[in-house]
Design an enzyme around this catalytic site. Structure first.
Site, PDB file in Angstrom:
ATOM      1  N   ASN A 220      30.072  27.998  58.216  1.00  0.00           N
ATOM      2  CA  ASN A 220      29.406  29.306  58.214  1.00  0.00           C
ATOM      3  C   ASN A 220      28.706  29.515  59.549  1.00  0.00           C
ATOM      4  O   ASN A 220      28.772  28.668  60.436  1.00  0.00           O
ATOM      5  CB  ASN A 220      28.439  29.395  57.036  1.00  0.00           C
ATOM      6  CG  ASN A 220      27.374  28.308  57.099  1.00  0.00           C
ATOM      7  OD1 ASN A 220      26.566  28.266  58.009  1.00  0.00           O
ATOM      8  ND2 ASN A 220      27.420  27.381  56.139  1.00  0.00           N
ATOM      9  N   ASP A 289      28.787  26.036  49.569  1.00  0.00           N
ATOM     10  CA  ASP A 289      28.778  25.985  48.097  1.00  0.00           C
ATOM     11  C   ASP A 289      30.073  25.399  47.557  1.00  0.00           C
ATOM     12  O   ASP A 289      30.113  24.930  46.422  1.00  0.00           O
ATOM     13  CB  ASP A 289      28.601  27.399  47.527  1.00  0.00           C
ATOM     14  CG  ASP A 289      27.195  27.927  47.783  1.00  0.00           C
ATOM     15  OD1 ASP A 289      26.257  27.107  47.775  1.00  0.00           O
ATOM     16  OD2 ASP A 289      27.046  29.146  48.008  1.00  0.00           O
ATOM     17  N   LYS A 299      48.000  17.172  60.029  1.00  0.00           N
ATOM     18  CA  LYS A 299      47.859  18.622  60.227  1.00  0.00           C
ATOM     19  C   LYS A 299      48.760  19.393  59.262  1.00  0.00           C
ATOM     20  O   LYS A 299      49.944  19.073  59.134  1.00  0.00           O
ATOM     21  CB  LYS A 299      48.237  18.971  61.672  1.00  0.00           C
ATOM     22  CG  LYS A 299      48.019  20.427  61.998  1.00  0.00           C
ATOM     23  CD  LYS A 299      48.509  20.781  63.395  1.00  0.00           C
ATOM     24  CE  LYS A 299      48.389  22.277  63.608  1.00  0.00           C
ATOM     25  NZ  LYS A 299      49.093  22.724  64.796  1.00  0.00           N
ATOM     26  N   PHE A 334      15.376  28.415  51.407  1.00  0.00           N
ATOM     27  CA  PHE A 334      15.699  29.617  52.171  1.00  0.00           C
ATOM     28  C   PHE A 334      16.696  30.426  51.366  1.00  0.00           C
ATOM     29  O   PHE A 334      17.397  29.884  50.514  1.00  0.00           O
ATOM     30  CB  PHE A 334      16.311  29.248  53.528  1.00  0.00           C
ATOM     31  CG  PHE A 334      15.286  29.157  54.615  1.00  0.00           C
ATOM     32  CD1 PHE A 334      14.414  28.087  54.655  1.00  0.00           C
ATOM     33  CD2 PHE A 334      15.182  30.157  55.580  1.00  0.00           C
ATOM     34  CE1 PHE A 334      13.449  28.013  55.646  1.00  0.00           C
ATOM     35  CE2 PHE A 334      14.223  30.089  56.575  1.00  0.00           C
ATOM     36  CZ  PHE A 334      13.351  29.010  56.608  1.00  0.00           C
ATOM     37  N   LYS A 348      16.304  32.595  42.741  1.00  0.00           N
ATOM     38  CA  LYS A 348      16.603  31.252  43.271  1.00  0.00           C
ATOM     39  C   LYS A 348      15.357  30.360  43.212  1.00  0.00           C
ATOM     40  O   LYS A 348      15.451  29.174  42.896  1.00  0.00           O
ATOM     41  CB  LYS A 348      17.111  31.337  44.713  1.00  0.00           C
ATOM     42  CG  LYS A 348      18.551  31.804  44.788  1.00  0.00           C
ATOM     43  CD  LYS A 348      19.037  31.977  46.217  1.00  0.00           C
ATOM     44  CE  LYS A 348      20.356  32.744  46.208  1.00  0.00           C
ATOM     45  NZ  LYS A 348      20.837  33.090  47.546  1.00  0.00           N
ATOM     46  N   LYS A 352      15.600  27.007  40.996  1.00  0.00           N
ATOM     47  CA  LYS A 352      15.591  25.725  41.716  1.00  0.00           C
ATOM     48  C   LYS A 352      14.213  25.056  41.683  1.00  0.00           C
ATOM     49  O   LYS A 352      13.987  24.061  42.371  1.00  0.00           O
ATOM     50  CB  LYS A 352      16.082  25.940  43.158  1.00  0.00           C
ATOM     51  CG  LYS A 352      17.497  26.560  43.214  1.00  0.00           C
ATOM     52  CD  LYS A 352      18.120  26.556  44.589  1.00  0.00           C
ATOM     53  CE  LYS A 352      19.412  27.368  44.586  1.00  0.00           C
ATOM     54  NZ  LYS A 352      20.309  27.066  45.690  1.00  0.00           N
TER      55      LYS A 352
HETATM   56  N1  CTP Z   1      21.338  25.039  48.977  1.00  0.00           N
HETATM   57  C1  CTP Z   1      21.504  23.698  48.707  1.00  0.00           C
HETATM   58  N2  CTP Z   1      22.727  23.219  48.321  1.00  0.00           N
HETATM   59  C2  CTP Z   1      23.785  24.038  48.187  1.00  0.00           C
HETATM   60  C3  CTP Z   1      23.635  25.424  48.469  1.00  0.00           C
HETATM   61  C4  CTP Z   1      22.397  25.886  48.866  1.00  0.00           C
HETATM   62  O1  CTP Z   1      20.544  22.943  48.824  1.00  0.00           O
HETATM   63  N3  CTP Z   1      24.947  23.536  47.821  1.00  0.00           N
HETATM   64  C5  CTP Z   1      20.015  25.541  49.370  1.00  0.00           C
HETATM   65  C6  CTP Z   1      19.964  26.152  50.756  1.00  0.00           C
HETATM   66  O2  CTP Z   1      19.644  25.186  51.726  1.00  0.00           O
HETATM   67  C7  CTP Z   1      18.857  27.189  50.615  1.00  0.00           C
HETATM   68  C8  CTP Z   1      18.912  27.581  49.148  1.00  0.00           C
HETATM   69  O3  CTP Z   1      19.652  26.559  48.479  1.00  0.00           O
HETATM   70  O4  CTP Z   1      17.582  26.632  50.858  1.00  0.00           O
HETATM   71  C9  CTP Z   1      19.585  28.898  48.866  1.00  0.00           C
HETATM   72  O5  CTP Z   1      20.845  28.933  49.490  1.00  0.00           O
HETATM   73  P1  CTP Z   1      21.744  30.230  49.420  1.00  0.00           P
HETATM   74  O6  CTP Z   1      23.036  29.948  50.118  1.00  0.00           O
HETATM   75  O7  CTP Z   1      20.946  31.432  49.837  1.00  0.00           O
HETATM   76  O8  CTP Z   1      21.977  30.409  47.860  1.00  0.00           O
HETATM   77  P2  CTP Z   1      22.896  29.724  46.831  1.00  0.00           P
HETATM   78  O9  CTP Z   1      22.014  28.962  45.870  1.00  0.00           O
HETATM   79  O10 CTP Z   1      23.959  28.934  47.514  1.00  0.00           O
HETATM   80  O11 CTP Z   1      23.491  30.976  46.062  1.00  0.00           O
HETATM   81  P3  CTP Z   1      24.478  32.135  46.599  1.00  0.00           P
HETATM   82  O12 CTP Z   1      25.331  31.505  47.664  1.00  0.00           O
HETATM   83  O13 CTP Z   1      25.232  32.527  45.408  1.00  0.00           O
HETATM   84  O14 CTP Z   1      23.581  33.222  47.122  1.00  0.00           O
END
Ligand code: CTP
Length: 411
Positions: A220, A289, A299, A334, A348, A352
């Site tokens: 990303n 995620d 490859k 975040f 969130k 969490k």
């Molecule tokens: N985070 C994490 N582990 C993951 C995904 C996210 O610890 N596998 C943490 C990120 O570091 C951030 C928070 O969760 O502090 C929220 O991440 P974000 O990407 O905004 O949300 P998600 O929980 O992944 O949900 P979505 O992608 O559906 O918005």
């Protein structure tokens, strides 16, 4: 009107600070000129004291031109006998920085010798003192120099380790002057209020990379700037910092411990291990995620067919940390969104089990990935929402810690 131009936000962390800069005889004296220029841009007022040997490498004129102040090199002024620079400078300075510090100046200051302006000033200066040794590695490792450094440290002087590498004379080892970022951070730390002292703070930063084959990966746009700014700020305010970072184009700083990881899985393992000892955990990383179910060791070649990559869910590190949170541990997440920022952020935070969430809408100009600035909302479990203005990421980091300390004190 919204400002769409990528103009750098002015960030001057040394605004109004008075730095007395002592320069002794070493080839790295030429770097002092560049560093002084950089510190001035960040708001510092600087007065330079040059030793006799320092003046063999660089001239007083260089420094008076750069600082806008006279460059001091003598204890005495025939035309103004009542002017005593070692007293005046001691009263004026918030911090005394000796850069570069030669073996000679380290030896003299460690042993109370005062035979020129800089060494005399060292004795009369009772605010924070910072020494940056720089010399040939064999000289640096010499027990006489090491003993003198220890003496200075025992008296509360901050002596910053030189870096390893090749020094100007061609020798390899520890002896190189640290880069500007380290010098700046150490000066800021010397001047800071250490309200995070004694706390272990774990920070994550950057993206993760989920490999598909030896050439391709899913990742990303995270630059790692926000997480790094948080880790630096914690260090400056006195915390013991651990940074777990995904791949970014920034070198992890040498002044706190960093662990470099690649995948979400690796990040999870390192974070769970480090979390045990952490008082505060701040997950600024943009963790993937999903990750490819299979990895192709060779490859993947293109074909005429459509291609599908099956993905599996990664561990939600933060959710897992929230589930096993220790009493008193503070957990900060975040949340980068494109819509319904506050609702998504609060959801969130609850799911969490967080103490604070830093929410930003990445579609806003100046906010989110790759910018030096960010525009965030701080949301706590009582749904108190604090909207911060567009700020440099280091200022955002300052405000996050101010808020965390309020959570800690229950206010
Ligand atoms: N985070 C994490 N582990 C993951 C995904 C996210 O610890 N596998 C943490 C990120 O570091 C951030 C928070 O969760 O502090 C929220 O991440 P974000 O990407 O905004 O949300 P998600 O929980 O992944 O949900 P979505 O992608 O559906 O918005």
């Amino acid at each position: 009107m919204t400002n769409h131009c990528k103009e750098p936000h002015v960030f001057r962390p040394l605004e109004g600070k008075n730095i007395v800069f002592g320069i002794s005889g070493g080839i790295a004296a030429f770097k002092a000129a560049d560093y002084i220029r950089g510190l001035k841009k960040l708001g510092a007022n600087i007065k330079v004291v040059l030793t006799e040997n320092g003046a063999r490498f660089v001239t007083p004129l260089t420094f008076s031109a750069l600082t806008g102040n006279p460059c001091f090199h003598s204890m005495f002024d025939q035309n103004n006998p009542s002017f005593m620079p070692h007293i005046e400078l001691a009263n004026w300075g918030d911090v005394l920085v000796i850069l570069p510090a030669s073996a000679d100046i380290i030896g003299k200051t460690a042993n109370g010798i005062a035979d020129d302006l800089l060494t005399t000033l060292f004795l009369s200066f009772d605010s924070k003192k910072l020494v940056f040794p720089s010399m040939n590695p064999a000289m640096y490792e010499n027990p006489a120099v090491q003993d003198n450094i220890q003496r200075l440290r025992d008296r509360g002087v901050v002596v910053v380790e030189p870096e390893e590498g090749t020094v100007v004379c061609g020798a390899k080892g520890r002896g190189r002057l640290p880069g500007f970022d380290t010098v700046l951070v150490q000066i800021r730390k010397a001047l800071a209020h250490k309200d995070l002292k004694g706390l272990n703070i774990l920070v994550t930063s950057g993206p993760t990379r989920e490999p598909i084959d030896p050439i391709r990966f899913i990742s990303n746009r995270s630059s790692g700037k926000m997480g790094l700014a948080i880790a630096k700020t914690a260090f400056i305010r006195g915390a013991r910092v651990r940074l777990v970072t995904g791949p970014t184009c920034m070198e992890p700083p040498p002044y706190f411990g960093s662990i470099q990881v690649e995948t979400a899985n690796e990040m999870a393992q390192e974070v769970f291990r480090e979390a045990e000892a952490a008082d505060i955990i701040i997950m600024a990383a943009a963790v993937a995620d999903y990750s490819p179910v299979t990895y192709s060791a060779s490859k993947i070649k293109k074909s005429d067919q459509e291609m599908t990559i099956r993905l599996e869910k990664t561990t939600d590190i933060l959710k897992e940390l929230g589930a096993r949170k220790k009493p008193g541990q503070i957990l900060v997440g975040f949340c980068a969104e494109t819509e319904d920022l506050i609702e998504n952020g609060f959801k969130k935070l609850e799911q969490k089990n967080l103490d604070l969430i830093v929410a930003n809408n990445i579609t806003e100009p100046g906010a989110g990935f790759d910018w030096d600035t960010n525009k965030v909302y701080l949301i706590d479990p009582d749904k108190n929402i604090e909207e911060l203005p567009l700020l440099h990421k280091e200022e955002v980091a300052e405000r996050i810690f101010d808020r965390i300390l309020k959570l800690n004190s229950g206010s």
